[in-house]
Design a protein around this motif. Structure first.
Motif, PDB file in Angstrom:
ATOM      1  N   MET A   1      21.170  31.054  92.165  1.00 48.26           N
ATOM      2  CA  MET A   1      21.640  30.472  90.936  1.00 48.26           C
ATOM      3  C   MET A   1      22.435  31.537  90.184  1.00 48.26           C
ATOM      4  SD  MET A   1      19.617  29.040  87.533  1.00 48.26           S
ATOM      5  CE  MET A   1      18.080  29.117  88.274  1.00 48.26           C
ATOM      6  N   ASP A   2      23.610  31.167  89.759  1.00 45.62           N
ATOM      7  CA  ASP A   2      24.427  32.088  88.964  1.00 45.62           C
ATOM      8  C   ASP A   2      23.959  32.070  87.520  1.00 45.62           C
ATOM      9  OD1 ASP A   2      25.917  32.499  91.202  1.00 45.62           O
ATOM     10  OD2 ASP A   2      27.619  31.297  90.567  1.00 45.62           O
ATOM     11  N   LEU A   3      23.939  33.233  86.921  1.00 47.67           N
ATOM     12  CA  LEU A   3      23.641  33.338  85.499  1.00 47.67           C
ATOM     13  C   LEU A   3      24.955  33.628  84.791  1.00 47.67           C
ATOM     14  CD1 LEU A   3      21.424  33.386  83.338  1.00 47.67           C
ATOM     15  CD2 LEU A   3      21.227  35.832  83.712  1.00 47.67           C
ATOM     16  N   HIS A   4      25.352  32.710  83.938  1.00 48.39           N
ATOM     17  CA  HIS A   4      26.616  32.884  83.228  1.00 48.39           C
ATOM     18  C   HIS A   4      26.602  34.182  82.424  1.00 48.39           C
ATOM     19  CE1 HIS A   4      28.091  28.997  84.400  1.00 48.39           C
ATOM     20  NE2 HIS A   4      26.941  28.450  84.027  1.00 48.39           N
ATOM     21  N   ARG A   5      27.768  34.712  82.175  1.00 50.96           N
ATOM     22  CA  ARG A   5      27.900  36.000  81.491  1.00 50.96           C
ATOM     23  C   ARG A   5      27.150  36.023  80.164  1.00 50.96           C
ATOM     24  NH1 ARG A   5      30.595  40.680  81.724  1.00 50.96           N
ATOM     25  NH2 ARG A   5      30.955  41.727  79.750  1.00 50.96           N
ATOM     26  N   HIS A   6      27.215  34.957  79.391  1.00 51.01           N
ATOM     27  CA  HIS A   6      26.541  34.940  78.090  1.00 51.01           C
ATOM     28  C   HIS A   6      25.029  35.098  78.275  1.00 51.01           C
ATOM     29  CE1 HIS A   6      25.905  34.201  73.868  1.00 51.01           C
ATOM     30  NE2 HIS A   6      25.062  33.220  74.154  1.00 51.01           N
ATOM     31  N   GLY A   7      24.461  34.399  79.253  1.00 50.86           N
ATOM     32  CA  GLY A   7      23.031  34.524  79.528  1.00 50.86           C
ATOM     33  C   GLY A   7      22.669  35.934  79.969  1.00 50.86           C
ATOM     34  N   ALA A   8      23.494  36.526  80.811  1.00 50.92           N
ATOM     35  CA  ALA A   8      23.255  37.893  81.267  1.00 50.92           C
ATOM     36  C   ALA A   8      23.347  38.875  80.097  1.00 50.92           C
ATOM     37  CB  ALA A   8      24.257  38.266  82.357  1.00 50.92           C
ATOM     38  N   GLU A   9      24.295  38.656  79.197  1.00 49.93           N
ATOM     39  CA  GLU A   9      24.424  39.525  78.023  1.00 49.93           C
ATOM     40  C   GLU A   9      23.202  39.410  77.116  1.00 49.93           C
ATOM     41  OE1 GLU A   9      28.160  38.227  76.443  1.00 49.93           O
ATOM     42  OE2 GLU A   9      29.315  39.600  77.708  1.00 49.93           O
ATOM     43  N   LEU A  11      20.131  38.597  78.115  1.00 49.35           N
ATOM     44  CA  LEU A  11      19.050  39.288  78.811  1.00 49.35           C
ATOM     45  C   LEU A  11      19.180  40.799  78.637  1.00 49.35           C
ATOM     46  CD1 LEU A  11      16.587  39.370  80.664  1.00 49.35           C
ATOM     47  CD2 LEU A  11      18.167  39.276  82.608  1.00 49.35           C
ATOM     48  N   PHE A  12      20.389  41.312  78.773  1.00 51.55           N
ATOM     49  CA  PHE A  12      20.628  42.741  78.579  1.00 51.55           C
ATOM     50  C   PHE A  12      20.225  43.170  77.175  1.00 51.55           C
ATOM     51  CE2 PHE A  12      23.403  46.264  77.291  1.00 51.55           C
ATOM     52  CZ  PHE A  12      23.029  47.202  78.245  1.00 51.55           C
ATOM     53  N   GLN A  13      20.554  42.353  76.177  1.00 49.48           N
ATOM     54  CA  GLN A  13      20.206  42.667  74.795  1.00 49.48           C
ATOM     55  C   GLN A  13      18.693  42.717  74.611  1.00 49.48           C
ATOM     56  OE1 GLN A  13      21.894  39.976  71.930  1.00 49.48           O
ATOM     57  NE2 GLN A  13      20.961  41.022  70.209  1.00 49.48           N
ATOM     58  N   VAL A  14      17.979  41.759  75.188  1.00 52.21           N
ATOM     59  CA  VAL A  14      16.515  41.751  75.091  1.00 52.21           C
ATOM     60  C   VAL A  14      15.934  43.000  75.744  1.00 52.21           C
ATOM     61  CG1 VAL A  14      14.411  40.589  75.909  1.00 52.21           C
ATOM     62  CG2 VAL A  14      16.274  39.249  74.910  1.00 52.21           C
ATOM     63  N   LEU A  15      16.428  43.337  76.932  1.00 50.26           N
ATOM     64  CA  LEU A  15      15.921  44.522  77.634  1.00 50.26           C
ATOM     65  C   LEU A  15      16.214  45.794  76.846  1.00 50.26           C
ATOM     66  CD1 LEU A  15      16.937  43.589  81.279  1.00 50.26           C
ATOM     67  CD2 LEU A  15      14.636  43.509  80.265  1.00 50.26           C
ATOM     68  N   THR A  16      17.389  45.867  76.245  1.00 52.76           N
ATOM     69  CA  THR A  16      17.759  47.039  75.455  1.00 52.76           C
ATOM     70  C   THR A  16      16.847  47.181  74.240  1.00 52.76           C
ATOM     71  OG1 THR A  16      20.047  46.908  76.189  1.00 52.76           O
ATOM     72  CG2 THR A  16      19.621  48.136  74.164  1.00 52.76           C
ATOM     73  N   GLU A  17      16.565  46.067  73.569  1.00 53.35           N
ATOM     74  CA  GLU A  17      15.709  46.114  72.381  1.00 53.35           C
ATOM     75  C   GLU A  17      14.261  46.451  72.720  1.00 53.35           C
ATOM     76  OE1 GLU A  17      16.269  42.469  70.233  1.00 53.35           O
ATOM     77  OE2 GLU A  17      18.382  42.905  69.827  1.00 53.35           O
ATOM     78  N   ARG A  18      13.807  46.085  73.904  1.00 54.23           N
ATOM     79  CA  ARG A  18      12.423  46.348  74.306  1.00 54.23           C
ATOM     80  C   ARG A  18      12.249  47.722  74.957  1.00 54.23           C
ATOM     81  NH1 ARG A  18       8.829  42.197  74.391  1.00 54.23           N
ATOM     82  NH2 ARG A  18       7.657  43.166  76.077  1.00 54.23           N
ATOM     83  N   GLU A  19      13.366  48.356  75.299  1.00 52.41           N
ATOM     84  CA  GLU A  19      13.318  49.635  75.999  1.00 52.41           C
ATOM     85  C   GLU A  19      12.461  50.650  75.238  1.00 52.41           C
ATOM     86  OE1 GLU A  19      16.469  52.625  78.181  1.00 52.41           O
ATOM     87  OE2 GLU A  19      17.153  51.356  76.564  1.00 52.41           O
ATOM     88  N   GLU A  20      11.512  51.209  75.949  1.00 52.66           N
ATOM     89  CA  GLU A  20      10.596  52.231  75.436  1.00 52.66           C
ATOM     90  C   GLU A  20       9.711  51.723  74.305  1.00 52.66           C
ATOM     91  OE1 GLU A  20      12.438  56.000  74.715  1.00 52.66           O
ATOM     92  OE2 GLU A  20      13.679  55.856  76.514  1.00 52.66           O
ATOM     93  N   LYS A  21       9.673  50.415  74.065  1.00 53.94           N
ATOM     94  CA  LYS A  21       8.810  49.848  73.037  1.00 53.94           C
ATOM     95  C   LYS A  21       7.700  49.006  73.642  1.00 53.94           C
ATOM     96  CE  LYS A  21      12.459  49.554  69.592  1.00 53.94           C
ATOM     97  NZ  LYS A  21      13.359  48.644  68.903  1.00 53.94           N
ATOM     98  N   SER A  22       8.023  48.321  74.716  1.00 53.27           N
ATOM     99  CA  SER A  22       7.073  47.396  75.301  1.00 53.27           C
ATOM    100  C   SER A  22       7.391  47.217  76.782  1.00 53.27           C
ATOM    101  CB  SER A  22       7.146  46.059  74.578  1.00 53.27           C
ATOM    102  OG  SER A  22       6.104  45.219  74.982  1.00 53.27           O
ATOM    103  N   SER A  23       6.420  46.796  77.528  1.00 49.74           N
ATOM    104  CA  SER A  23       6.603  46.597  78.965  1.00 49.74           C
ATOM    105  C   SER A  23       7.338  45.303  79.255  1.00 49.74           C
ATOM    106  CB  SER A  23       5.242  46.550  79.664  1.00 49.74           C
ATOM    107  OG  SER A  23       4.563  47.758  79.494  1.00 49.74           O
ATOM    108  N   VAL A  24       8.009  45.301  80.388  1.00 49.57           N
ATOM    109  CA  VAL A  24       8.688  44.114  80.886  1.00 49.57           C
ATOM    110  C   VAL A  24       8.326  43.983  82.357  1.00 49.57           C
ATOM    111  CG1 VAL A  24      10.913  43.048  81.394  1.00 49.57           C
ATOM    112  CG2 VAL A  24      10.635  44.370  79.308  1.00 49.57           C
ATOM    113  N   ALA A  25       7.918  42.794  82.758  1.00 47.44           N
ATOM    114  CA  ALA A  25       7.635  42.526  84.170  1.00 47.44           C
ATOM    115  C   ALA A  25       8.586  41.435  84.651  1.00 47.44           C
ATOM    116  CB  ALA A  25       6.192  42.082  84.350  1.00 47.44           C
TER     117      ALA A  25
END
Length: 79
Positions: A1-9, A11-25
């Motif tokens: 399944m392709d993830l459109h660029r907006h969705g990927a952006e 997700l990237f924003q969520v990962l960036t905001e959670r970086e070094e603050k909380s775990s992601v699995a």
């Protein structure tokens, strides 16, 4: 399944905001090198993989799905 660029952006924003603050699995049946099939922008894909793997632990449990064997075992001997 392709993830459109907006969705990927997003997700990237969520990962960036959670970086070094909380775990992601994240669970995937695709290797990290195959994520370009989902994240079609190679630079954005690399950035997402970078965010997920930096300081993280990658656990590979194999490439075979457990579902067929599980289903067969459940129905073994049943009509």
């Amino acid at each position: 399944m392709d993830l459109h660029r907006h969705g990927a952006e997003l997700l990237f924003q969520v990962l960036t905001e959670r970086e070094e603050k909380s775990s992601v699995a994240i669970a995937s049946n695709e290797t990290l090198s195959g994520w370009t099939k989902t994240f079609t922008d190679p630079r954005l894909c690399a950035a997402i993989v970078d965010r997920l793997t930096f300081g993280g632990t990658i656990i590979e449990i194999g490439t075979e799905s457990h579902r067929p064997a599980h289903t067969k075992a459940q129905h073994n001997g049943k009509p």
